[in-house]
Design an enzyme around this catalytic site. Structure first.
Site, mmCIF file in Angstrom:
data_model
loop_
_atom_site.group_PDB
_atom_site.id
_atom_site.type_symbol
_atom_site.label_atom_id
_atom_site.label_comp_id
_atom_site.label_asym_id
_atom_site.label_seq_id
_atom_site.Cartn_x
_atom_site.Cartn_y
_atom_site.Cartn_z
ATOM 1 N N TYR A 13 40.814 41.957 33.266
ATOM 2 C CA TYR A 13 39.458 42.451 33.580
ATOM 3 C C TYR A 13 39.328 43.965 33.495
ATOM 4 C CZ TYR A 13 40.168 38.064 36.152
ATOM 5 O OH TYR A 13 40.532 36.803 36.514
ATOM 6 N N PRO A 60 33.938 33.156 50.911
ATOM 7 C CA PRO A 60 34.670 34.359 50.502
ATOM 8 C C PRO A 60 36.153 34.058 50.301
ATOM 9 C CG PRO A 60 34.286 34.392 52.863
ATOM 10 C CD PRO A 60 33.585 33.168 52.339
ATOM 11 N N GLY A 61 36.725 34.618 49.258
ATOM 12 C CA GLY A 61 38.172 34.500 49.050
ATOM 13 C C GLY A 61 38.754 35.906 49.091
ATOM 14 N N CYS A 78 57.169 42.534 28.042
ATOM 15 C CA CYS A 78 57.154 42.851 26.617
ATOM 16 C C CYS A 78 55.746 42.780 26.053
ATOM 17 C CB CYS A 78 58.097 41.909 25.883
ATOM 18 S SG CYS A 78 59.754 42.000 26.565
ATOM 19 N N GLU A 79 54.886 43.621 26.548
ATOM 20 C CA GLU A 79 53.511 43.727 26.045
ATOM 21 C C GLU A 79 53.049 45.152 26.262
ATOM 22 O OE1 GLU A 79 50.382 41.347 25.993
ATOM 23 O OE2 GLU A 79 51.389 39.450 26.386
HETATM 24 N N1 LLP Z 1 33.604 29.814 45.473
HETATM 25 C C1 LLP Z 1 33.713 29.440 44.189
HETATM 26 C C2 LLP Z 1 33.081 28.203 43.749
HETATM 27 C C3 LLP Z 1 34.433 30.241 43.292
HETATM 28 O O1 LLP Z 1 34.527 29.870 42.014
HETATM 29 C C4 LLP Z 1 35.044 31.424 43.741
HETATM 30 C C5 LLP Z 1 35.802 32.262 42.833
HETATM 31 C C6 LLP Z 1 34.916 31.758 45.108
HETATM 32 C C7 LLP Z 1 34.181 30.944 45.939
HETATM 33 C C8 LLP Z 1 35.558 32.977 45.709
HETATM 34 O O2 LLP Z 1 35.123 34.149 45.135
HETATM 35 P P1 LLP Z 1 35.599 35.544 45.781
HETATM 36 O O3 LLP Z 1 34.923 35.679 47.115
HETATM 37 O O4 LLP Z 1 37.064 35.484 45.923
HETATM 38 O O5 LLP Z 1 35.176 36.566 44.777
HETATM 39 N N2 LLP Z 1 40.426 35.900 39.016
HETATM 40 C C9 LLP Z 1 39.242 36.691 39.234
HETATM 41 C C10 LLP Z 1 38.310 36.027 40.212
HETATM 42 C C11 LLP Z 1 37.871 34.647 39.808
HETATM 43 C C12 LLP Z 1 36.999 34.043 40.868
HETATM 44 C C13 LLP Z 1 36.736 32.633 40.597
HETATM 45 N N3 LLP Z 1 35.950 31.988 41.584
HETATM 46 C C14 LLP Z 1 39.653 38.070 39.742
HETATM 47 O O6 LLP Z 1 40.834 38.312 39.918
HETATM 48 O O7 LLP Z 1 38.815 38.929 39.942
#
Ligand code: LLP
Length: 447
Positions: free
Chosen positions: A348, A305-306, A375-376
């Site tokens: 998104y 999780p991120g 500027c967009e």
């Molecule tokens: N593991 C891998 C291999 C990933 O590619 C990602 C996210 C994660 C874990 C973590 O995913 P999370 O739990 O954070 O959803 N910029 C986009 C999100 C791109 C995510 C890319 N990979 C946004 O702001 O929604």
């Protein structure tokens, strides 16, 4: 008018209806002046002290989220996806809470190492990893490298002069129906290799042939903002079946199954979130069933999780620069940040709430669109939100749930540097990342 509206100080210490804890950090309250406080610090004071825009990050909330994962998945390895937000402080907090770290570049690796994260607890990810980054990871002694292509097998084969544990990233052909930009479990996308494909087989065979590449498990990442836990159950079934096939064909028993991240959080009140208790049950049940069906020993589960760790810990502060009532059109509240610090709306179509943070809004409300300074025309932060009708330039707006993929996606478009990150904890605040200045931008410009 209610009593609370006449005497906002009655709200002191209480969570307010302006700040729903499904979206805001748990430690969000009002002070005696009706100002919003996070982690015991008034957001308006942070805006005064550090300027705006500014990212505020609640340490307690980050730790609380880590603890929730540890509680619901006591036997799993929880690997924080650094791409959501990476600073030395964040790396320290999450390692102190027992999480590992997933990095996807030499930059993220350098931050993890600078924060004294144990290299064995670092996992290297990424599609198209440059040779020098693989080299840096091997030299640092990272615990595992997730192989994403056949080329990477060749590059790593050249680099691994001692045993290196690796996972292979497979796409299990599971469609979570998200935004196309963040749907990564389907076959036709750029990450990993399709499960069951000739290329995946070739990668497994080549890894197995190399004396120093130790294939310990498989990896998949289904996508982003997934709130239906069943998708992970299906991933477990398909991945365990593949692990059983590999054992049949190669007589090697893989022991790790990394299910990636993608657990949904609520950006606005009422948005669906991943329920960790339900996810834990589904992963457990599907593991039992899949392992029994395939006569395969239960692998060690990892999750990455991120967003679910840091999103709710973050609040972004802006100063109102102008309020424009367009005749026959919308009311625009122009703030001093925008798509540079939050490109998620433009990328998104993400939706956010915005609230006034420096006072209790007692009068009538208006529907307004919070727009950025860049500027967009598409530089919008929050469309059609309810704000005080008497909102004035100089007031502080706060947008919650901006801890993940905000600073990490930020740019310096229009020559405006990235905002600072101010950490709050138990009534104190300190800057953990300073504002990027014109001097920083000039320091890269070699003329
Ligand atoms: N593991 C891998 C291999 C990933 O590619 C990602 C996210 C994660 C874990 C973590 O995913 P999370 O739990 O954070 O959803 N910029 C986009 C999100 C791109 C995510 C890319 N990979 C946004 O702001 O929604």
């Amino acid at each position: 008018m209610t009593l609370l509206e006449i005497f906002p100080s009655l709200r002191s210490g209480m969570p307010s209806p302006r700040v729903d804890t499904s979206v805001w950090p748990c430690e969000t309250h009002y002070d005696d002046l009706g100002r919003i406080t996070v982690g015991g610090v008034a957001l308006a004071d942070i805006a005064d002290q550090y300027g705006t825009p500014a990212y505020v990050l609640d340490e307690t909330e980050v730790r609380r989220r880590c603890q929730a994962y540890r509680k619901h998945f006591p036997d799993a390895e929880i690997i924080y996806a650094a791409k959501a937000l990476m600073t030395k402080s964040v790396a320290r907090w999450i390692s102190q809470e027992g999480l590992s770290v997933d990095v996807c570049s030499a930059g993220e690796l350098a931050i993890a190492l600078a924060a004294d994260v144990d290299p064995q607890r670092i996992v290297l990810h990424g599609t198209g990893k440059p040779f020098c980054e693989l080299e840096a990871a091997v030299a640092a002694g990272v615990g595992r490298i997730v192989i994403d292509s056949l080329t990477e097998v060749t590059l790593l084969a050249a680099l691994a002069t001692k045993p290196q544990q690796v996972l292979l990233r497979l796409s299990p052909d599971i469609d979570v129906h998200g935004h196309p930009a963040v749907r990564t479990g389907v076959t036709d996308q750029k990450f990993g290799l399709p499960l069951g494909s000739a290329q995946a087989d070739e990668a497994i065979a080549r890894i197995m042939r190399h004396p120093n590449l130790k294939l310990v498990g498989l990896h998949c990442h289904l996508g982003s903002q997934i709130h239906e836990a069943d998708f992970y159950g299906e991933a477990v079934r398909r991945m365990v079946a593949e692990m059983a096939r590999i054992r049949r064909d190669y007589d090697v028993t893989l022991t790790e199954l990394d299910l990636g991240g993608g657990h949904a959080v609520a950006y606005r009140c009422g948005d669906a979130e991943m329920n960790l208790a339900e996810l834990a049950d589904i992963v457990d049940d599907s593991l039992d069933a899949a392992c029994a069906l395939n006569h395969f020993p239960r692998p060690h589960i990892a999750m990455e999780p991120g967003r679910a760790i840091v999103a709710h810990a973050g609040v972004t502060l802006y100063r109102v620069m102008a309020v424009k009532h367009i005749e026959g059109g919308r009311t625009y509240v122009i703030v001093d940040g925008g798509m540079n610090d939050n490109p998620r709306v433009a990328l998104y179509g993400a939706r956010y709430d915005a609230v006034v943070a420096n006072r209790h809004p007692t009068g009538p409300h208006m529907t307004a669109t919070v727009a950025g300074r860049y500027c967009e025309a598409g530089d919008i932060l929050a469309a059609d939100v309810s704000l005080p009708a008497d909102l004035r330039p100089g007031e502080v707006l706060a947008i919650p749930c901006t801890g993940a993929y905000h600073h990490s996606l930020a740019s310096s478009y229009n020559g405006v540097g990235r905002p600072p990150i101010v950490a709050v904890h138990e009534g104190r605040c300190h800057e953990v990342l300073r504002r990027e200045t014109p001097a920083d931008l000039l320091s890269r410009d070699l003329g």
